[in-house]
Design an enzyme around this catalytic site. Structure first.
Site, PDB file in Angstrom:
ATOM      1  N   GLN A  17      -6.628   7.045  -3.914  1.00 32.96           N
ATOM      2  CA  GLN A  17      -7.131   7.614  -5.160  1.00 32.96           C
ATOM      3  C   GLN A  17      -6.098   7.790  -6.277  1.00 32.96           C
ATOM      4  O   GLN A  17      -6.384   7.499  -7.438  1.00 32.96           O
ATOM      5  CB  GLN A  17      -7.797   8.980  -4.866  1.00 32.96           C
ATOM      6  CG  GLN A  17      -8.471   9.562  -6.063  1.00 32.96           C
ATOM      7  CD  GLN A  17      -9.150  10.916  -5.827  1.00 32.96           C
ATOM      8  OE1 GLN A  17      -9.259  11.688  -6.736  1.00 32.96           O
ATOM      9  NE2 GLN A  17      -9.603  11.207  -4.627  1.00 32.96           N
ATOM     10  N   GLU A 141      -4.271  14.179  -0.594  1.00 34.67           N
ATOM     11  CA  GLU A 141      -4.757  15.171  -1.562  1.00 34.67           C
ATOM     12  C   GLU A 141      -4.491  16.643  -1.198  1.00 34.67           C
ATOM     13  O   GLU A 141      -3.776  17.364  -1.880  1.00 34.67           O
ATOM     14  CB  GLU A 141      -6.265  14.941  -1.738  1.00 34.67           C
ATOM     15  CG  GLU A 141      -7.029  16.054  -2.417  1.00 34.67           C
ATOM     16  CD  GLU A 141      -6.697  16.181  -3.876  1.00 34.67           C
ATOM     17  OE1 GLU A 141      -6.753  15.176  -4.588  1.00 34.67           O
ATOM     18  OE2 GLU A 141      -6.383  17.301  -4.311  1.00 34.67           O
ATOM     19  N   ASP A 170      -4.613  14.143  -6.052  1.00 34.64           N
ATOM     20  CA  ASP A 170      -4.760  12.696  -6.245  1.00 34.64           C
ATOM     21  C   ASP A 170      -4.967  12.293  -7.703  1.00 34.64           C
ATOM     22  O   ASP A 170      -4.079  11.769  -8.353  1.00 34.64           O
ATOM     23  CB  ASP A 170      -5.950  12.185  -5.419  1.00 34.64           C
ATOM     24  CG  ASP A 170      -5.622  12.093  -3.932  1.00 34.64           C
ATOM     25  OD1 ASP A 170      -4.433  12.146  -3.589  1.00 34.64           O
ATOM     26  OD2 ASP A 170      -6.553  11.951  -3.131  1.00 34.64           O
ATOM     27  N   GLY A 250      -5.851  33.372 -17.144  1.00 34.15           N
ATOM     28  CA  GLY A 250      -5.187  33.111 -18.418  1.00 34.15           C
ATOM     29  C   GLY A 250      -4.781  34.351 -19.194  1.00 34.15           C
ATOM     30  O   GLY A 250      -4.074  34.252 -20.175  1.00 34.15           O
ATOM     31  N   GLY A 251      -5.227  35.502 -18.792  1.00 36.13           N
ATOM     32  CA  GLY A 251      -4.895  36.703 -19.559  1.00 36.13           C
ATOM     33  C   GLY A 251      -6.160  37.435 -19.996  1.00 36.13           C
ATOM     34  O   GLY A 251      -6.118  38.621 -20.314  1.00 36.13           O
TER      35      GLY A 251
HETATM   36  C1  LIG Z   1      -1.524   7.429   1.121  1.00 37.08           C
HETATM   37  C2  LIG Z   1      -0.621   7.208   2.315  1.00 37.08           C
HETATM   38  C3  LIG Z   1      -0.470   8.495   3.126  1.00 37.08           C
HETATM   39  C4  LIG Z   1      -1.279   6.125   3.169  1.00 37.08           C
HETATM   40  O1  LIG Z   1      -0.426   5.738   4.206  1.00 37.08           O
HETATM   41  P1  LIG Z   1      -0.741   4.414   5.046  1.00 37.08           P
HETATM   42  O2  LIG Z   1      -2.198   4.218   5.167  1.00 37.08           O
HETATM   43  O3  LIG Z   1       0.017   4.507   6.305  1.00 37.08           O
HETATM   44  O4  LIG Z   1      -0.247   3.201   4.092  1.00 37.08           O
HETATM   45  P2  LIG Z   1       1.225   2.826   3.609  1.00 37.08           P
HETATM   46  O5  LIG Z   1       1.402   3.215   2.195  1.00 37.08           O
HETATM   47  O6  LIG Z   1       2.255   3.330   4.578  1.00 37.08           O
HETATM   48  O7  LIG Z   1       1.197   1.240   3.667  1.00 37.08           O
HETATM   49  C5  LIG Z   1       0.928   0.565   4.864  1.00 37.08           C
HETATM   50  C6  LIG Z   1       1.634  -0.734   4.990  1.00 37.08           C
HETATM   51  O8  LIG Z   1       0.791  -1.753   4.407  1.00 37.08           O
HETATM   52  C7  LIG Z   1       1.608  -2.662   3.735  1.00 37.08           C
HETATM   53  N1  LIG Z   1       0.835  -3.363   2.719  1.00 37.08           N
HETATM   54  C8  LIG Z   1      -0.027  -2.833   1.824  1.00 37.08           C
HETATM   55  N2  LIG Z   1      -0.514  -3.830   1.047  1.00 37.08           N
HETATM   56  C9  LIG Z   1       0.033  -4.968   1.463  1.00 37.08           C
HETATM   57  C10 LIG Z   1      -0.092  -6.326   1.058  1.00 37.08           C
HETATM   58  N3  LIG Z   1      -0.884  -6.685   0.056  1.00 37.08           N
HETATM   59  N4  LIG Z   1       0.606  -7.261   1.717  1.00 37.08           N
HETATM   60  C11 LIG Z   1       1.424  -6.924   2.744  1.00 37.08           C
HETATM   61  N5  LIG Z   1       1.599  -5.650   3.178  1.00 37.08           N
HETATM   62  C12 LIG Z   1       0.903  -4.694   2.525  1.00 37.08           C
HETATM   63  C13 LIG Z   1       2.676  -1.796   3.126  1.00 37.08           C
HETATM   64  O9  LIG Z   1       3.769  -2.587   2.738  1.00 37.08           O
HETATM   65  C14 LIG Z   1       2.992  -0.881   4.295  1.00 37.08           C
HETATM   66  O10 LIG Z   1       3.817  -1.565   5.196  1.00 37.08           O
HETATM   67  P3  LIG Z   1       5.185  -0.905   5.811  1.00 37.08           P
HETATM   68  O11 LIG Z   1       4.744   0.305   6.560  1.00 37.08           O
HETATM   69  O12 LIG Z   1       5.715  -1.968   6.683  1.00 37.08           O
HETATM   70  O13 LIG Z   1       6.061  -0.549   4.691  1.00 37.08           O
HETATM   71  C15 LIG Z   1       0.774   6.722   1.843  1.00 37.08           C
HETATM   72  O14 LIG Z   1       0.611   5.474   1.208  1.00 37.08           O
HETATM   73  C16 LIG Z   1       1.463   7.683   0.898  1.00 37.08           C
HETATM   74  O15 LIG Z   1       1.999   8.708   1.295  1.00 37.08           O
HETATM   75  N6  LIG Z   1       1.514   7.309  -0.404  1.00 37.08           N
HETATM   76  C17 LIG Z   1       2.210   8.078  -1.407  1.00 37.08           C
HETATM   77  C18 LIG Z   1       1.444   9.308  -1.832  1.00 37.08           C
HETATM   78  C19 LIG Z   1       0.025   9.006  -2.158  1.00 37.08           C
HETATM   79  O16 LIG Z   1      -0.258   8.235  -3.058  1.00 37.08           O
HETATM   80  N7  LIG Z   1      -0.886   9.655  -1.421  1.00 37.08           N
HETATM   81  C20 LIG Z   1      -2.312   9.422  -1.498  1.00 37.08           C
HETATM   82  C21 LIG Z   1      -2.858   9.786  -2.728  1.00 37.08           C
HETATM   83  S1  LIG Z   1      -4.546   9.281  -2.841  1.00 37.08           S
END
Ligand SMILES: CC(C)(COP(=O)(O)OP(=O)(O)OC[C@H]1O[C@@H](n2cnc3c(N)ncnc32)[C@H](O)[C@@H]1OP(=O)(O)O)[C@@H](O)C(=O)NCCC(=O)NCCS
Length: 421
Positions: A17, A141, A170, A250-251
């Site tokens: 998100q 989130e 998010d 807010g007050g």
């Molecule tokens: C949201 C979150 C918790 C999800 O975690 P997750 O599902 O494990 O996903 P990741 O971001 O670790 O990505 C997974 C893997 O897919 C890979 N990937 C994603 N798209 C890809 C693509 N098009 N081609 C190749 N690899 C890809 C990434 O490189 C990553 O690989 P790695 O672990 O080897 O580095 C994490 O991305 C995060 O903390 N993000 C930052 C904060 C955030 O935005 N939170 C969510 C808000 S909505």
């Protein structure tokens, strides 16, 4: 009519998100947003909480309008080459992978900036800022609502911390990132150089909890928080900004008051938020049939009312047993009293004003078989119309985008054979 971001090309490597909300907004403003998704899977939200078997979910469609989608495995040699070409041709790259994922993919900020495209703006959302003790942690989130101070200060003093239904972690982080990107674009006009823009979800939440940090300081300096109900109820404030229930932050003191449907149990959302705005006190007294309170020293100052706010709200509430929230809102507005209805999601979905303003819009989707509701830009412009276009299917624009980068049909067939698309 032209759009503010006409001609701006964005590589959208976002998911879930926070990132998608940001790039969708930039798409509303006219940017060409190219969403890069893992072949065969795509943004994980395509499959989250599906309402139609096998079709893209509302989670996905409501955060990915006004974008094109390509599939690309950026860890294959072909995928890396294509991403390099995209980076060389783009203005902005937005990502919200886990910390370090872009580096592991071979696309660190340093490489992008120094080797591939010094004009490119690279924008990231992470749970915590680089340099924070928790910088390597993954965050969703509600985790951010906790780390940024929203949860500890939401809810009632005798209950647990509460998370909000609004996406403070998010979408709010995405909106902060959007502001940062637009500032960096403007700076690029002057310097010709791109820069890295980073938003930590914790800090985006904290930024919205500013008023609670104000209260922390007031508490430490004075030991008092007069607009909180604690004094009146004899509950100790403690040493950290407490949960204030529905107290106005807010007050201006305020509280949630039951209207007819909540009194008789027919409508759980029949409430108004009623405010005791200090400079509206005379009008409030007239409206609630207590003209004597205008001059009564027990009531006519904020300080005097400090220990009886809840009693005043209970009295006002007792007047609302025969009016619904909309009637009460009108009743209060006739005397300029800031007061408003608790709108349910059902009411908002069908609200004629929000439909007329094109804030809630219906969008036709080519695969879901009908229209879905979404929210357009809440920011309105005199010189730009916002058109909301449906979210793309997975890889719908892969061939089109690759051809724009100079690849032929034969190249695309070969690369597809290599499982990079
Ligand atoms: C949201 C979150 C918790 C999800 O975690 P997750 O599902 O494990 O996903 P990741 O971001 O670790 O990505 C997974 C893997 O897919 C890979 N990937 C994603 N798209 C890809 C693509 N098009 N081609 C190749 N690899 C890809 C990434 O490189 C990553 O690989 P790695 O672990 O080897 O580095 C994490 O991305 C995060 O903390 N993000 C930052 C904060 C955030 O935005 N939170 C969510 C808000 S909505």
């Amino acid at each position: 009519m032209t759009k503010a971001l006409d001609g701006i090309k964005i590589i959208d490597m976002t998911h879930v998100q926070a990132g998608p909300a940001c790039t969708q907004m930039l798409g509303f403003f006219g940017a060409d947003v190219i969403k890069v998704e893992l072949p065969g899977a795509g943004d994980v939200t395509r499959g989250w909480l599906r309402d139609i078997e096998g079709k893209d979910s509302l989670y996905f469609t409501m955060f990915n309008g006004n974008k094109r989608s390509i599939t690309l495995n950026t860890k294959t040699p072909d995928g890396k080459e294509i991403l390099e070409k995209l980076i060389k041709s783009a203005d902005i790259l937005v990502e919200n992978f886990a910390p370090g994922a872009m580096d592991r993919m071979g696309f660190s900020w340093e490489r992008i900036h120094n080797e591939l495209n010094p004009r490119l703006i690279m924008a990231s959302v992470k749970g915590y800022a680089e340099g924070h003790a928790n910088e390597s942690y993954k965050v969703f989130e509600n985790v951010a609502q906790c780390s940024g101070g929203a949860a500890a200060t939401t809810g009632f003093w005798d209950g647990p911390p509460l998370v909000s239904g609004a996406a403070l972690g998010d979408s709010n982080s995405g909106m902060h990132l959007c502001i940062g990107i637009l500032a960096a674009l403007q700076q690029r006009h002057n310097t010709g150089k791109g820069q890295k823009v980073a938003v930590a979800m914790q800090e985006a939440v904290l930024n919205l909890a500013r008023i609670k940090l104000r209260d922390q300081q007031r508490l430490e300096l004075t030991g008092r928080l007069d607009e909180y109900p604690h004094g009146e109820l004899g509950i100790p404030l403690g040493d950290s900004t407490p949960r204030g229930g529905n107290a106005g932050g807010g007050g201006q003191p305020g509280w949630m008051l039951k209207c007819k449907g909540a009194w008789d149990g027919s409508d759980p959302d029949d409430y108004v938020y009623f405010t005791l705005q200090a400079n509206a006190w005379d009008k409030i007294c007239t409206r609630i049939n207590k003209p004597e309170w205008v001059t009564d020293p027990e009531y006519n100052t904020f300080e005097a009312r400090r220990d009886k706010q809840l009693k005043i709200f209970a009295y006002v509430e007792s007047l609302l047993k025969n009016m619904d929230k909309h009637e009460v809102t009108k009743w209060a507005a006739e005397y300029d009293i800031p007061c408003g209805p608790v709108m349910s999601m059902k009411e908002l979905a069908y609200d004629p004003s929000l439909r007329k303003l094109k804030t809630i819009v219906e969008v036709e989707h080519k695969d879901r078989g009908g229209k879905y509701l979404t929210i357009s830009s809440p920011i309105k412009f005199s010189g730009m119309d916002i058109d909301v276009r449906p979210a793309p299917l997975l890889g719908e624009h892969t061939d089109e985008v690759l051809k724009e980068l100079g690849y032929s049909d034969a190249d695309i067939t070969r690369i597809r054979g290599n499982k990079a698309l």
